[in-house]
Design an enzyme around this catalytic site. Structure first.
Site: not given
Ligand code: PXP
Length: 245
Positions: A9, A12, A45, A47, A51, A72, A103, A153, A193
């Site tokens: 992901n 960031h 993601h 949003r 952001r 996402e 999330t 997930e 997550h």
């Molecule tokens: N899965 C989902 C559905 C998420 O919303 C996120 C965060 O955007 C992640 C996985 C990844 O989480 P993390 O950034 O804590 O690894």
């Protein structure tokens, strides 16, 4: 023994870019480096408030990455239209609250059954595999299967944030049980997550897990060691865990 896939992901990276509303760091560059270092897919993601990831990112990512794009999104009309046009390989439906930092929880599938069913059917009609981000309650996972999702997930945030070994053990048991319910119901089961270099092992070792989606830990580590090494190290840890299944 089946390889457990790693979805990286890169939200960031876009957050950092948006901090100056400029052009660097470029999320697409991050995606390509992550792929070269062993990512099996790229997750972003979009949003409602844009952001971090913005609409243009999606188009360039879709045109340039060589693995799979996992979008996402909330199951809103705006997002559904974007996904239907973009046709990423996967969509993961998530709850979204404007004031949250990330999330926070899984979707309440039972309470939103009709909306999620319609969203799933529309996305699948566009050729997109649909996953639902979900907490570990069996009835929620069964409902995701009933409405026709391809995958769930499982939210690993409670496991990741557990304050004591006992709490972590309980949260881990719920993830394991959720995985079993998902597999019994014919779903592909992913997880994500809060997973990091210290806690990924136990989850990656669970037989039947298809993919782990990891963002924060990888991007945080990449600040000091570079993204290819951060992704590569996570890839190694997952592969080592799979050998111990
Ligand atoms: N899965 C989902 C559905 C998420 O919303 C996120 C965060 O955007 C992640 C996985 C990844 O989480 P993390 O950034 O804590 O690894």
């Amino acid at each position: 023994m089946k390889r457990v896939l790693l979805g990286v992901n890169i939200d960031h990276v876009a957050t950092l870019r948006q901090a100056r509303a400029g052009v660097e760091p470029e999320p697409v560059q991050a995606a390509l480096l992550a792929e070269q270092a062993g990512a099996d897919g790229i997750t972003v993601h979009l949003r409602e408030d844009r952001r971090h990831i913005v609409d243009r990112d999606l188009e360039v990512l879709k045109a340039t990455i060589q693995t799979r794009l996992n979008l996402e999104m909330a199951a809103t009309e705006e997002m559904l239209r974007i996904a239907e046009g973009l046709k990423p390989e996967h969509c993961c439906l998530v709850p979204e609250r404007a004031e949250e930092i990330t999330t926070e929880g899984g979707l309440d599938v039972l309470a939103n059954y009709d909306v999620l069913k319609e969203a799933t059917e529309r996305l699948q009609a566009a050729g997109i595999q649909v996953s639902i981000f979900i907490d570990t309650q069996p009835e929620q996972i069964e409902a995701a299967a009933r409405l026709g999702a391809d995958a769930v997930e499982i939210h690993t945030g409670h496991y990741a944030k557990a304050a004591t070994p006992q709490e972590q053990e309980n949260a881990f048991r719920l993830v394991r049980e959720g995985l079993d319910v998902g597999l019994e119901n014919g779903l592909i089961v992913n997880a994500g997550h809060g997973l990091n270099y210290h806690n990924v092992h136990a989850i990656a070792r669970l037989p039947g897990i298809n993919e782990l989606n990891i963002g924060h830990a990888i991007v945080a580590r990449s600040v000091f060691m570079g993204l290819p090494e951060a992704v590569g190290r996570m890839r190694e840890l997952i592969d080592q865990a799979v050998l111990m299944q």
